[in-house]
Design a protein around this motif. Structure first.
Motif, short mmCIF file in Angstrom:
data_model
loop_
_atom_site.label_atom_id
_atom_site.label_comp_id
_atom_site.label_asym_id
_atom_site.label_seq_id
_atom_site.Cartn_x
_atom_site.Cartn_y
_atom_site.Cartn_z
N ILE A 1 -7.06 4.18 -4.32
CA ILE A 1 -7.73 3.28 -3.35
C ILE A 1 -8.41 4.08 -2.24
O ILE A 1 -9.39 3.64 -1.66
CB ILE A 1 -6.71 2.24 -2.77
N LEU B 1 0.86 -1.18 0.00
CA LEU B 1 0.00 0.00 0.00
C LEU B 1 0.90 1.24 0.00
O LEU B 1 1.69 1.44 0.93
CB LEU B 1 -0.91 0.01 1.23
N ALA C 1 -1.53 -1.17 -4.13
CA ALA C 1 -2.57 -0.13 -4.05
C ALA C 1 -1.90 1.20 -3.71
O ALA C 1 -0.88 1.23 -3.03
CB ALA C 1 -3.60 -0.50 -3.00
N ILE D 1 -3.61 -0.88 -8.19
CA ILE D 1 -4.91 -0.24 -7.95
C ILE D 1 -4.67 1.18 -7.45
O ILE D 1 -4.26 1.39 -6.31
CB ILE D 1 -5.75 -1.03 -6.92
N ALA E 1 -9.45 2.46 -8.60
CA ALA E 1 -10.47 1.86 -7.73
C ALA E 1 -11.80 2.59 -7.86
O ALA E 1 -12.87 1.99 -7.73
CB ALA E 1 -10.00 1.90 -6.27
#
Length: 442
Positions: free
Chosen positions: A257, A56, A305, A254, A85
């Motif tokens: 997020i 992340l 992400a 992604i 996302a």
């Protein structure tokens, strides 16, 4: 460049050419990539147990999160896709469901593997195209002709083929039968519906699968590429390899997020946001997704992400989803010196881009070092006074400084255009100082 041969240090060194600073994020990415390779070297039993450690990335807009992903995609020979996302919705709402990101990954993997196979079979593909074109120029003889005539025909055929190969016949127009293009049928629909749609298209267009077109030979060589690839390549083998590669080496980035995180203090939240997180959870944890090329397990796909988390915090994500991103890296906000380094040190910096663009108009664009430092300073100040948009601010201020020379190209042709500190101050200082104006213009 093949990441299989690159150590984490070499991966970071490659990323350093394009992204200044953010060493924590680069190291985390480099280790994750190397672990993909290490896992493939393990015995089968252990390989199944080793799952990727998802990452992340947290940081303001314009600090390099997406750029790291973009550069990764360029340097890697691995199936890779970047998705937002915010474009997904909960099952039951109108829009794309999160499973479609896995289907997109399989399509990217198929494209990657197909290109590899095409490269290996390039000679066979070219031979097929040359034979197809030559058969139009020198039509085949009936089977009943004598052996002598066949011998003559073969000699003529080979001579003509060489002419087509050398490009001597490129200008000649021919009428050639080409396959009618099938419409792309994957629009985020479930694979069952895609198969039904494909079957219907095949039935409806059965009699019109081939159409005659007149074109020159140079164009025919390009048009026949697809047909030749289908004829030469083993499509089933490509599909199997693409699925295997997406399953074992696939990476899904992604972005945004934080847009599906639900903050406690927000009263006007989209009810589908938490649903998107819940739908995302089984895919990140590991499940089977059906695609039009077959089912794929998501257990060993690496998920990265990224989000700015201005209005929400990583802790606003549902706990189960937080737990599936064990590696957290925070990207630093850009300082004035970093802004300057982005201008002068990156391999394809915006300065080099503008110099190349204006060179096409015979203008020699020169930036003084003091002017670059002033650009960095004013960009940093504008970020502090208004919204911090990171390195993207550099694009705004440089566009403003070069507006006149970009517009009046005819006045500066075959001349040197020097960007000095005074010019930068003249164009920008008042805007940066006036916060209200800066909000609208910079």
């Amino acid at each position: 460049m093949n990441t299989k041969d690159m150590t984490p240090r070499e991966i970071v060194k490659y990323l350093d050419e394009y992204i200044i600073g953010q060493n924590d994020a680069k190291k985390a990415i480099a280790i994750a990539l190397r672990n993909r390779y290490r896992r493939l070297l393990l015995d089968e039993k252990m390989r199944e147990e080793v799952t990727p450690k998802n990452i992340l990335m947290i940081g303001s807009t314009g600090v390099g999160k997406t750029e790291i992903a973009r550069r990764m995609a360029k340097m890697m020979n691995l199936p890779f896709i970047k998705v937002e996302a915010s474009k997904y919705t909960e099952v039951g709402f109108v829009g794309r469901d999160v499973e479609s990101m896995v289907r997109d990954l399989v399509s990217a993997s198929l494209h990657l593997v197909e290109n590899e196979y095409k490269e290996v079979s390039q000679n066979e593909i070219q031979e097929y195209i040359l034979n197809r074109i030559t058969r139009v120029l020198v039509p085949p003889l009936p089977d009943s002709v004598s052996a002598e005539k066949k011998e003559e025909y073969n000699l003529s055929f080979e001579k003509m083929k060489e002419k087509v190969r050398s490009g001597a016949m490129d200008h000649v127009k021919i009428e050639i039968e080409v396959q009618k293009k099938m419409m792309d049928s994957d629009h985020g629909m479930p694979p069952e519906l895609i198969k039904v749609q494909e079957s219907l298209i095949k039935v409806l267009s059965k009699n019109q699968e081939k159409i005659k077109k007149e074109m020159d030979i140079k164009e025919a060589k390009i048009v026949l590429q697809e047909e030749a690839s289908e004829y030469v390549l083993d499509q089933e083998k490509i599909k199997t390899e693409a699925l295997r590669r997406a399953e074992t080496s696939g990476i899904i980035f992604i972005d945004e997020i934080d847009k599906v995180a639900v903050g406690n203090n927000s009263s006007r939240q989209d009810p589908s946001k938490e649903g998107v997180q819940r739908d995302l959870l089984p895919i990140v944890e590991g499940s089977v997704v059906n695609t039009k090329y077959g089912p794929i397990k998501t257990d060993h796909i690496l998920f990265i992400a990224a989000g700015a988390f201005h209005l929400s915090k990583p802790s606003d994500l549902i706990p189960e989803l937080q737990g599936r991103f064990p590696i957290r890296v925070e990207l630093d906000a850009l300082k004035e010196e970093t802004m300057y380094q982005i201008l002068v040190q990156t391999k394809t910096s915006i300065i080099k881009q503008y110099q190349a663009l204006l060179k096409t108009e015979s203008i020699n664009l020169v930036f003084e070092d003091e002017a670059l430092r002033e650009l960095a300073k004013l960009s940093y100040n504008a970020n502090q006074k208004t919204e911090d948009i990171g390195a993207r601010r550099l694009h705004t201020v440089i566009e403003r400084v070069l507006e006149d020379v970009s517009f009046d190209v005819d006045l500066y042709q075959n001349k040197e255009y020097k960007v000095s500190k005074e010019l930068v101050q003249e164009k920008l200082e008042n805007l940066v100082e006036n916060t209200d104006l800066a909000r609208y213009i910079l």
